[in-house]
Enzyme design. Structure first.
Site, short mmCIF file in Angstrom:
data_model
loop_
_atom_site.label_atom_id
_atom_site.label_comp_id
_atom_site.label_asym_id
_atom_site.label_seq_id
_atom_site.Cartn_x
_atom_site.Cartn_y
_atom_site.Cartn_z
N THR A 119 2.41 5.69 3.34
CA THR A 119 0.74 5.65 2.36
C THR A 119 0.08 4.64 3.55
OG1 THR A 119 1.85 6.65 0.55
CG2 THR A 119 0.47 5.58 0.01
N LYS A 141 6.78 -6.08 0.98
CA LYS A 141 7.87 -7.46 -0.62
C LYS A 141 9.34 -8.17 0.27
CE LYS A 141 6.69 -3.53 -3.04
NZ LYS A 141 6.08 -2.66 -2.62
N GLU A 148 -0.65 -10.99 2.92
CA GLU A 148 -1.41 -10.65 1.55
C GLU A 148 -1.10 -9.54 0.65
OE1 GLU A 148 -3.92 -12.43 0.19
OE2 GLU A 148 -3.07 -11.79 -1.03
N GLY A 161 -1.33 -5.66 -4.10
CA GLY A 161 -1.58 -4.90 -3.23
C GLY A 161 -3.41 -5.26 -2.88
N GLY A 211 1.32 8.46 -5.40
CA GLY A 211 0.96 7.11 -4.56
C GLY A 211 1.12 6.05 -4.26
N LYS A 256 7.59 -10.29 -5.97
CA LYS A 256 6.55 -10.62 -5.81
C LYS A 256 6.52 -11.70 -6.20
CE LYS A 256 4.26 -5.76 -5.86
NZ LYS A 256 4.32 -4.36 -6.60
N1 HSE Z 1 5.71 0.26 -6.10
C1 HSE Z 1 4.69 -0.77 -6.01
C2 HSE Z 1 3.97 -0.57 -7.48
C3 HSE Z 1 3.62 -0.29 -4.64
O1 HSE Z 1 3.49 0.49 -7.87
O2 HSE Z 1 3.44 -1.61 -7.79
C4 HSE Z 1 2.83 -1.41 -4.51
O3 HSE Z 1 3.37 -2.85 -4.05
#
Ligand code: HSE
Length: 402
Positions: A11, A100, A124, A129, A182, A200
């Protein structure tokens, strides 16, 4: 001409290729030279894909090619991804990653290698995201002491909670939908159980403290037990249930926790819905700030990676200092922290028993539900746990955001 290699054509990797192609002209101007994807490393073949000819299966082709300036890592995990990123940095290439787990566990070490090699390790896209949050913490807010970070840092769970709240969708259907869009991790328990948000907040807290905050030390609870009734109760309390990844300073103590919490509607995080993420940051000078955007999905995440790629190219031969020492930060025990709790108990529990255990409470009633529900006064998490364990009949409890 800058040449890059993308590791992982899933993705995010495919999104990076698309951003670099769609915005090629803008990126050429901003990087000061054209940026070309030379290789895409993946185990799979992609017949019919416009980048089919760039797909390779042997990482050595990348390391041995002196033309490669920047390696983009979108494989995920800490096995091959760690080995490849480390090798690229040791060879003096800069790296941009969305991974991450890799950053949370190896960030300090990989920055140190980049420093020695006058290269860069940028990440970043690893938090929030497409939201710019790493650079603001590393640059704009460095004059502040950060008192609190409170983040909606997982797009999948925020999307699921929003679908459950707004459309009455079941937990499983909401998850399936997020996977189809996705947003979800390969193993969606990483989203649902809070592990992704935990990595995170570990990264953000490490950057704020300048040392290593081990994600294993962060108490983490996901949203699997959240029900439609809990969401209705939260609404009756003039709030929303959000999966918050928090770290905060209280005197000399630093705490961190990932947990569903009831956020009152007047808090800016309450209005963050669907796949959007937000990071609320309170500094001792700037006061409250909030960073908002799409926290998952191909192009928003790839946008953050592309920004890192351009920065790597602009800084060729020059290391951008990121203060992240390998020494370990000892987080304080959340049991000592005081907050309010929302609690549901069987209808036959007398309020005298409830108040004997939890102190004074504020009852809430929902039509059609035969149970006792209430919000406690401020109490230490450890005291709450002891009281709940002694009673043994708590149906559910959700922390109130404080
Ligand atoms: N699976 C993660 C989310 C993707 O849903 O935030 C982004 O790190």
């Amino acid at each position: 001409m800058a040449k890059i290699a993308i590791l992982g054509y899933g993705t995010i990797g495919a999104g990076v290729a698309k951003v670099l192609e769609t915005n090629a002209e803008i990126i050429r101007e901003r990087a000061g030279e054209p940026v070309e994807v030379k290789y895409i490393l993946d185990l799979r073949d992609f017949p019919g894909d416009p980048n089919e000819a760039k797909v390779i299966h042997d990482y050595n082709i990348i390391t041995e090619d002196p033309e490669i300036d920047v390696v983009v890592e979108c494989m995920g995990g800490t096995g091959a991804a760690y080995a490849f990123v480390k090798e690229a940095l040791l060879k003096g290439r800069s790296v941009a990653t969305s991974n991450k787990e890799l950053v949370a566990s190896r960030g300090s070490e990989l920055i140190s290698i980049a420093r020695d090699q006058k290269a860069n390790f940028f990440f970043e896209a690893s938090v929030g995201g497409g939201i710019p949050i790493i650079r603001p913490l590393l640059t704009s807010l460095t004059g502040d002491r950060i008192e609190k970070i409170s983040g909606i840092l997982n797009g999948t769970t925020n999307y699921m909670l929003t679908q459950m709240e707004h459309h009455g969708v079941s937990f499983d259907d909401a998850l399936k939908d997020a996977q189809e869009k996705g947003y979800a991790e390969l193993h969606p328990e990483a989203d649902v159980e809070g592990f992704d948000a935990c990595r995170k907040i570990a990264i953000l807290t490490s950057l704020v403290c300048g040392c290593q905050v081990p994600y294993e030390d962060i108490y983490t609870e996901g949203i699997r037990n959240i029900t439609a009734e809990d969401i209705r109760y939260a609404a009756a309390l003039d709030g929303k249930i959000k999966l918050l990844a928090d770290s905060w300073r209280d005197g000399d103590h630093i705490y961190a926790m990932v947990s569903p919490m009831i956020v009152k509607n007047d808090h800016p995080l309450a209005g963050v819905n669907d796949v959007f993420n937000a990071v609320f940051v309170r500094g001792n000078m700037v006061d409250d700030t909030m960073f908002y955007g799409k926290g998952a999905g191909s192009l928003p995440t790839a946008s953050a990676v592309a920004g890192d790629v351009i920065d790597c190219i602009r800084r060729r031969g020059e290391h951008f200092e990121i203060a992240w020492d390998p020494s370990k930060m000892n987080l304080s025990n959340c049991d000592e922290y005081e907050r309010k709790f929302f609690v549901r108990m069987p209808a036959d529990t007398p309020y005298s028993v409830i108040e004997e255990s939890f102190g004074p409470v504020e009852p809430i009633r929902l039509p059609g539900l035969d149970e006792k529900a209430f919000v406690t006064a401020l109490m230490k998490e450890g005291d709450f746990k002891n009281a709940a364990n002694r009673l043994g009949t708590v149906i559910s409890r959700i922390r109130m955001e404080s």
